[in-house]
Design a protein around this motif. Structure first.
Motif, PDB file in Angstrom:
ATOM      1  N   ASN A 140       0.846  -1.191   0.000  1.00  0.00           N
ATOM      2  CA  ASN A 140       0.000   0.000   0.000  1.00  0.00           C
ATOM      3  C   ASN A 140       0.888   1.249   0.000  1.00  0.00           C
ATOM      4  O   ASN A 140       0.979   1.954   1.000  1.00  0.00           O
ATOM      5  CB  ASN A 140      -0.923  -0.018   1.223  1.00  0.00           C
ATOM      6  N   PRO A 141       1.557   1.557  -1.122  1.00  0.00           N
ATOM      7  CA  PRO A 141       2.486   2.692  -1.143  1.00  0.00           C
ATOM      8  C   PRO A 141       1.768   4.027  -1.007  1.00  0.00           C
ATOM      9  O   PRO A 141       0.755   4.273  -1.660  1.00  0.00           O
ATOM     10  CB  PRO A 141       3.164   2.559  -2.514  1.00  0.00           C
ATOM     11  N   PHE A 142       2.298   4.874  -0.113  1.00  0.00           N
ATOM     12  CA  PHE A 142       1.787   6.230   0.089  1.00  0.00           C
ATOM     13  C   PHE A 142       0.324   6.255   0.519  1.00  0.00           C
ATOM     14  O   PHE A 142      -0.334   7.287   0.466  1.00  0.00           O
ATOM     15  CB  PHE A 142       1.954   7.078  -1.179  1.00  0.00           C
ATOM     16  N   GLY A 143      -0.224   5.098   0.927  1.00  0.00           N
ATOM     17  CA  GLY A 143      -1.607   5.061   1.374  1.00  0.00           C
ATOM     18  C   GLY A 143      -2.631   5.191   0.259  1.00  0.00           C
ATOM     19  O   GLY A 143      -3.801   5.472   0.528  1.00  0.00           O
TER      20      GLY A 143
ATOM     21  N   GLY B 287       5.035   2.809   2.641  1.00  0.00           N
ATOM     22  CA  GLY B 287       3.739   2.145   2.719  1.00  0.00           C
ATOM     23  C   GLY B 287       3.802   0.715   2.226  1.00  0.00           C
ATOM     24  O   GLY B 287       2.975  -0.115   2.579  1.00  0.00           O
ATOM     25  N   ASN B 288       4.804   0.418   1.367  1.00  0.00           N
ATOM     26  CA  ASN B 288       5.030  -0.956   0.923  1.00  0.00           C
ATOM     27  C   ASN B 288       5.660  -1.805   2.020  1.00  0.00           C
ATOM     28  O   ASN B 288       5.684  -3.031   1.927  1.00  0.00           O
ATOM     29  CB  ASN B 288       5.948  -0.993  -0.297  1.00  0.00           C
ATOM     30  N   SER B 289       6.212  -1.154   3.036  1.00  0.00           N
ATOM     31  CA  SER B 289       6.897  -1.878   4.096  1.00  0.00           C
ATOM     32  C   SER B 289       5.981  -2.932   4.713  1.00  0.00           C
ATOM     33  O   SER B 289       4.853  -2.639   5.102  1.00  0.00           O
ATOM     34  CB  SER B 289       7.364  -0.919   5.187  1.00  0.00           C
ATOM     35  N   GLY B 290       6.499  -4.156   4.821  1.00  0.00           N
ATOM     36  CA  GLY B 290       5.721  -5.249   5.368  1.00  0.00           C
ATOM     37  C   GLY B 290       4.913  -5.985   4.331  1.00  0.00           C
ATOM     38  O   GLY B 290       4.282  -7.005   4.642  1.00  0.00           O
ATOM     39  N   GLY B 291       4.916  -5.510   3.077  1.00  0.00           N
ATOM     40  CA  GLY B 291       4.173  -6.149   2.007  1.00  0.00           C
ATOM     41  C   GLY B 291       4.892  -7.368   1.448  1.00  0.00           C
ATOM     42  O   GLY B 291       5.996  -7.721   1.853  1.00  0.00           O
TER      43      GLY B 291
END
Length: 460
Positions: free
Chosen positions: A166-169, A206-210
């Motif tokens: 979910n990059p940048f929300g 936002g990609n963190s943890g994806g």
């Protein structure tokens, strides 16, 4: 000729239109698109919204280019709610989720939103800042979609991969790329340490943890960091390998609240061309051991200073981060096969992987009211204490676990090693407390802080 090409193109398009939707299994099928793969994988990738309370210092010098650095500790603190946004991956039907520590670490409220817009709360089962991983449990009895873990040791450079997050929300997004490199260590920005899979699939905040998945929809890594100068993706992203994630899940299910990794009790340096030449090796590689703790399991297996570690469980290692990763994946209680140049010969020895021994006893004590520095928490140093406070491997003596209010104002810090008080050696907690109780008028303390040794003097 032109007519033949046109006919072939029409037949190809017709076959695409009538074909059943399925996961691409060949290079030709991959060229048709990733839609079936994305449809299969995205339900198991979630958005995570976390809240944490942090202490914020209010200073009248905030924003001043000169005085804000001189008066960093000036002013009062107040609690502030801090929000973070990231991604996570469901790993089992009962709602076990993996994400990054920097997304959910120290969070007081965690909300998980699935791809189908269902929302659940979640609790952190296990987290580790050094590896930047956290395992969560969804608060739900519903059966969840999940991604299977792949053996990340079989991942090859050049494999096609998808990054989902979910990059940048902006909402769940999929980007494609390849595996650009393996065994990357010490290259990612931020708190994460260790061993990474490198990819050129765009990864942004936002990609963190994806998820980083292969063309079969299996999870090969957890997206964690990027290498960037601008803050945006430059095509160099890093993922934590799935094999380490599997060990985290196993420990979380076993009830561990903190991640435990095996202790080598050894330090060394990477073998470069000059060291390889001096050791008679045909190429650089491996780790030459420079020091071993008396309780080291490597020492117990017959390894000595000057020996070279070349592999762990058949996997080559070229630096300390790779060696630590291999041991962490194997886990405490297992037996690792360590290959290398040992006692002048190429051989493989078996090493029992153990937790750092918590002996001799810490004998933790708090200095009393009559002490020159009351309220200070002290412990004897042993291997477990060395790991806990990040002390040099062969440290001895007494460590400051908590300096207390007076000790902190005097300049003492957590992790300081007390070597002597008023000229007398202090090999254990009893000696330190006795010397501090006897101090009159003036006090001097020999302190080791990291690689530095200083003498601190006080007027009582």
């Amino acid at each position: 000729m032109i007519r033949a090409i046109a006919t072939a193109l029409c037949l190809s398009l017709a076959s695409i239109a009538t074909a059943d939707t399925q996961i691409p299994n060949s290079r030709a099928e991959i060229a048709l698109g990733f839609a079936p793969l994305v449809k299969q994988a995205t339900p198991a990738v979630v958005n995570i919204y976390a809240k944490r309370v942090v202490a914020v210092r209010e200073s009248p010098f905030q924003g001043d280019p000169f005085f804000q650095n001189l008066f960093r500790e000036f002013g009062t603190t107040r609690p502030k709610v801090q929000n973070s946004l990231g991604s996570g991956v469901i790993l089992s039907s009962d709602g076990i989720i993996v994400s990054n520590y920097h997304v959910v670490g120290m969070a007081t409220d965690i909300r998980v939103v699935l791809n189908d817009r269902r929302e659940f709360t979640a609790d952190v089962l296990l987290s580790d800042q050094a590896n930047d991983l956290a395992i969560l449990q969804l608060n739900s009895t519903e059966e969840m979609p999940f991604l299977p873990l792949r053996d990340s040791d079989n991942v090859a450079v050049g494999e096609l991969v998808l990054a989902i997050g979910n990059p940048f929300g902006v909402g769940q997004t999929v980007s494609s790329g390849i595996v650009s490199g393996l065994a990357r260590s010490g290259t990612a920005a931020g708190a994460g340490q260790g061993y990474f899979i490198q990819t050129d699939a765009p990864i942004n905040p936002g990609n963190s943890g994806g998820a980083l998945i292969d063309v079969n929809g299996d999870l090969i890594g957890i997206n964690t960091r990027i290498l960037t100068r601008s803050g945006g993706s430059n095509g160099i992203g890093f993922a934590i390998p799935a094999n380490l994630v599997a060990e985290f899940v196993q420990q979380a299910r076993a009830g561990n609240r903190q991640f435990e990794k095996p202790w080598a009790g050894a330090v060394g340096q990477s073998v470069d061309a000059d060291i390889a030449d001096s050791l008679g090796l045909d190429r650089p590689g491996g780790i030459v051991i420079s020091a071993l703790h008396a309780a080291s399991p490597y020492r117990a297996a017959g390894i000595r200073s000057g020996d070279v570690i070349l592999s762990v469980d058949g996997q080559p290692v070229t630096n300390g981060a790779e060696m630590v990763f291999r041991m962490a994946v194997a886990g405490i209680g297992s037996v690792a096969k360590i290959g290398g140049l040992i006692d002048g010969k190429h051989q493989v020895v078996e090493v029992d992987l153990i937790a750092p021994p918590d002996s001799p006893a810490r004998n933790q004590a708090t200095t009393g009211r009559k002490s020159a520095i009351p309220g200070m928490v002290l412990s004897n140093i042993n291997p477990a204490v060395v790991v806990q406070f990040g002390l040099p491997l062969l440290s001895q003596g007494v460590v400051v676990e908590d300096p207390g209010d007076i000790g902190a104002r005097a300049g003492l810090r957590v992790g300081d090693i007390l070597l002597e008080v008023d000229g007398r050696a202090t090999p254990d907690v009893a000696a330190v407390t006795k010397a501090l109780d006897a101090a009159k008028n003036r006090l001097s303390m020999g302190v080791q802080r990291g690689a530095r040794r200083v003498v601190m003097r006080f007027r009582l």
